[in-house]
Design a protein around this motif. Structure first.
Motif, PDB file in Angstrom:
ATOM      1  N   LEU B  23     -13.460  92.385  91.533  1.00 30.01           N
ATOM      2  CA  LEU B  23     -13.390  91.171  90.726  1.00 30.01           C
ATOM      3  C   LEU B  23     -11.941  90.724  90.658  1.00 30.01           C
ATOM      4  O   LEU B  23     -11.095  91.408  90.071  1.00 30.01           O
ATOM      5  CB  LEU B  23     -13.914  91.454  89.311  1.00 30.01           C
ATOM      6  CG  LEU B  23     -15.409  91.688  89.159  1.00 30.01           C
ATOM      7  CD1 LEU B  23     -15.757  91.897  87.692  1.00 30.01           C
ATOM      8  CD2 LEU B  23     -16.191  90.530  89.720  1.00 30.01           C
ATOM      9  N   ASP B  24     -11.650  89.614  91.283  1.00 30.81           N
ATOM     10  CA  ASP B  24     -10.255  89.191  91.303  1.00 30.81           C
ATOM     11  C   ASP B  24     -10.103  87.734  90.880  1.00 30.81           C
ATOM     12  O   ASP B  24      -9.074  87.117  91.135  1.00 30.81           O
ATOM     13  CB  ASP B  24      -9.661  89.403  92.698  1.00 30.81           C
ATOM     14  CG  ASP B  24     -10.525  88.754  93.765  1.00 30.81           C
ATOM     15  OD1 ASP B  24     -11.518  88.073  93.389  1.00 30.81           O
ATOM     16  OD2 ASP B  24     -10.237  88.908  94.962  1.00 30.81           O
ATOM     17  N   GLY B  25     -11.151  87.190  90.261  1.00 29.62           N
ATOM     18  CA  GLY B  25     -11.004  85.835  89.750  1.00 29.62           C
ATOM     19  C   GLY B  25     -11.129  84.756  90.807  1.00 29.62           C
ATOM     20  O   GLY B  25     -10.816  83.601  90.549  1.00 29.62           O
ATOM     21  N   THR B  26     -11.588  85.110  92.009  1.00 29.63           N
ATOM     22  CA  THR B  26     -11.783  84.093  93.042  1.00 29.63           C
ATOM     23  C   THR B  26     -13.246  83.673  93.066  1.00 29.63           C
ATOM     24  O   THR B  26     -14.114  84.422  92.604  1.00 29.63           O
ATOM     25  CB  THR B  26     -11.386  84.623  94.425  1.00 29.63           C
ATOM     26  OG1 THR B  26     -12.118  85.810  94.665  1.00 29.63           O
ATOM     27  CG2 THR B  26      -9.905  84.911  94.483  1.00 29.63           C
ATOM     28  N   PRO B  27     -13.543  82.496  93.601  1.00 32.80           N
ATOM     29  CA  PRO B  27     -14.907  81.993  93.500  1.00 32.80           C
ATOM     30  C   PRO B  27     -15.929  82.708  94.381  1.00 32.80           C
ATOM     31  O   PRO B  27     -17.111  82.710  94.061  1.00 32.80           O
ATOM     32  CB  PRO B  27     -14.796  80.532  93.917  1.00 32.80           C
ATOM     33  CG  PRO B  27     -13.394  80.260  94.219  1.00 32.80           C
ATOM     34  CD  PRO B  27     -12.616  81.508  94.156  1.00 32.80           C
ATOM     35  N   ILE B  29     -16.404  85.812  95.354  1.00 37.47           N
ATOM     36  CA  ILE B  29     -16.758  87.217  95.197  1.00 37.47           C
ATOM     37  C   ILE B  29     -18.245  87.323  94.810  1.00 37.47           C
ATOM     38  O   ILE B  29     -18.741  86.580  93.966  1.00 37.47           O
ATOM     39  CB  ILE B  29     -15.848  87.863  94.131  1.00 37.47           C
ATOM     40  CG1 ILE B  29     -15.995  89.387  94.156  1.00 37.47           C
ATOM     41  CG2 ILE B  29     -16.131  87.341  92.754  1.00 37.47           C
ATOM     42  CD1 ILE B  29     -15.083  90.010  95.169  1.00 37.47           C
TER      43      ILE B  29
END
Lengths: 164, 259
Positions: B23-27, B29
């Protein structure tokens, strides 16, 4: 609460996938499949309505035909009644006529027979008077020996007959 | 292991990356939430596809699909009127998405841990977007159709002039609060029900693990209770989907017809 704690980490992914899925549902199903299914339903409803209307029309037609048949029946009955009553009247008239004729014939025959009967009776009466006068002449001659003329005997017999 | 289980009813709302991602805050994932959204979409698609036989005399499946579409269009047309036909796809979308998400979250797939269902509608990042879209439709349609007269929505008919300074702000606040109430109602109903079911589920497990008569008693009681709560939850699932779709159509009706 993970919904809050993770919000910054996941919101982009959440929105991306949600947008994808919602778009797929909206365009693929909501605009693609739903109108088709609705069309099927509407078509069915229209068909049901049309069938009901046709049935209603057929029923009205049947009612009308029945009414016509009843009227025709009534008319036929009336006509038949008229024919029979005319025939009956004619027959009665005929019978009356024939009866009157027969009556007349019978009464004419009766009158003739009566006339001949009375003539015969008159003839017979005259014969009886003659015979009775002769017999009276003979009886007087035999009993008293007196001679009575035929004319005298005849008038005496006539007087007796008139009294009888 | 189960004996040491602690009550953590919030764990079920945890979003995890699937397929080795982080989970890295990108759309892009891919998460369990995304997976269950796709499963919900697949279920809706399957249900509708099964009802697409388009026969004159519908079978059971077709009748069920027709009932669903008829319900959505009935909501839209019944509340908005004949021009509501335009909004049927959106009403249908929110209703079916919420309904299937709610029901999917109640499915007992969790007996296989890997298949533990994730309730998409228990995330306010999801319900919020649904509510915002509905609210945006109201705003766009309202201003498109009525222009500045749309502000007349804040002035109810027959309001005495002196009361206007009071009424207009109240109406405005009640209008602006709509997307929040729409989103929170669904989110709270889902999260509360799931926590309740989860907590009582833990009571059953812990009660049995305790092995004492009291433990068994509590477990039995919880089991009976949880059966009732589950039935209630199923009802709530349907009602929340209905309420969301109903309110959306009512709000759109406001926008289309003003008052």
């Amino acid at each position: 609460m993970p919904q809050l704690n993770q919000l910054l980490l996941v919101y982009q992914s959440q929105w991306f996938w949600l947008a994808l899925v919602l778009a797929a549902i909206y365009f693929g199903i909501g605009k693609g499949m739903v109108p088709k299914i609705e069309g099927v339903v509407e078509g069915r409803n229209a068909k049901i309505a049309a069938d009901l209307a046709a049935a209603e029309r057929a029923r009205a037609g049947a009612d009308e035909a029945e009414e016509r048949a009843r009227a025709a029946d009534l008319a036929a009955r009336a006509a038949a009644h008229e024919v029979t009553s005319v025939a009956k009247a004619k027959a009665a008239k005929d019978a009356e006529l024939r009866l009157a004729k027969a009556d007349a014939e019978v009464s004419a025959k009766l009158a003739a027979a009566e006339a001949s009967l009375s003539a015969a009776r008159k003839g017979a009466m005259a014969n009886i008077e003659a015979v009775a006068a002769e017999a009276a002449q003979d009886i007087v001659a035999k009993v008293s020996g007196a001679k009575v003329t035929a004319a005298k005997a005849q008038s005496a017999v006539k007087a007796v007959f008139a009294n009888a | 292991m189960a004996a040491e289980s602690k009550i953590d009813p919030m764990h079920q709302f945890q979003i995890d990356a699937l397929g080795g991602g982080v989970l890295d805050g990108t759309p892009f994932i891919f998460t369990n939430s995304a997976l269950w959204m796709l499963i919900v979409f697949g279920a809706i698609l399957l249900f509708m596809w099964g009802g697409m036989k388009r026969e004159l005399i519908p079978g059971r499946w077709q009748a069920a699909a027709e009932m669903l579409t008829g319900f959505a269009s009935g909501l839209a047309i019944g509340n908005i009127g004949p021009e509501g036909k335009k909004y049927v796809p959106w009403i249908f979308t929110v209703f079916t998405f919420i309904l299937f998400s709610n029901f999917m979250g109640m499915m007992p797939f969790g007996v296989f841990e890997a298949a533990h269902p994730f309730t998409v509608t228990s995330q306010f990042s999801i319900t919020g977007v649904l509510a915002i879209i509905s609210f945006s439709i109201v705003l766009i349609v309202g201003f498109w159709k009525h222009g500045f007269k749309f502000f007349g929505l804040f002035v109810p008919h027959g309001t005495p002039l002196p009361l206007l300074p009071l009424i207009v702000p109240i109406e405005m606040i009640s209008f602006l609060v709509r997307p929040f109430s729409l989103a929170l109602r669904l989110f709270v109903a889902m999260i509360a029900g799931h926590i309740l079911v989860d907590v009582f589920g833990y009571f059953i497990v812990n009660g049995i693990n305790a092995g004492t008569p009291m433990g068994y008693f509590v477990a039995t009681l919880s089991f009976v209770f949880i059966a009732g709560v589950n039935a209630l939850e199923l009802l709530v699932c349907a009602i929340q989907a209905y309420v969301f779709a109903l309110l959306t159509s009512l709000y759109i009706n406001d926008a289309v017809h003003l008052h």
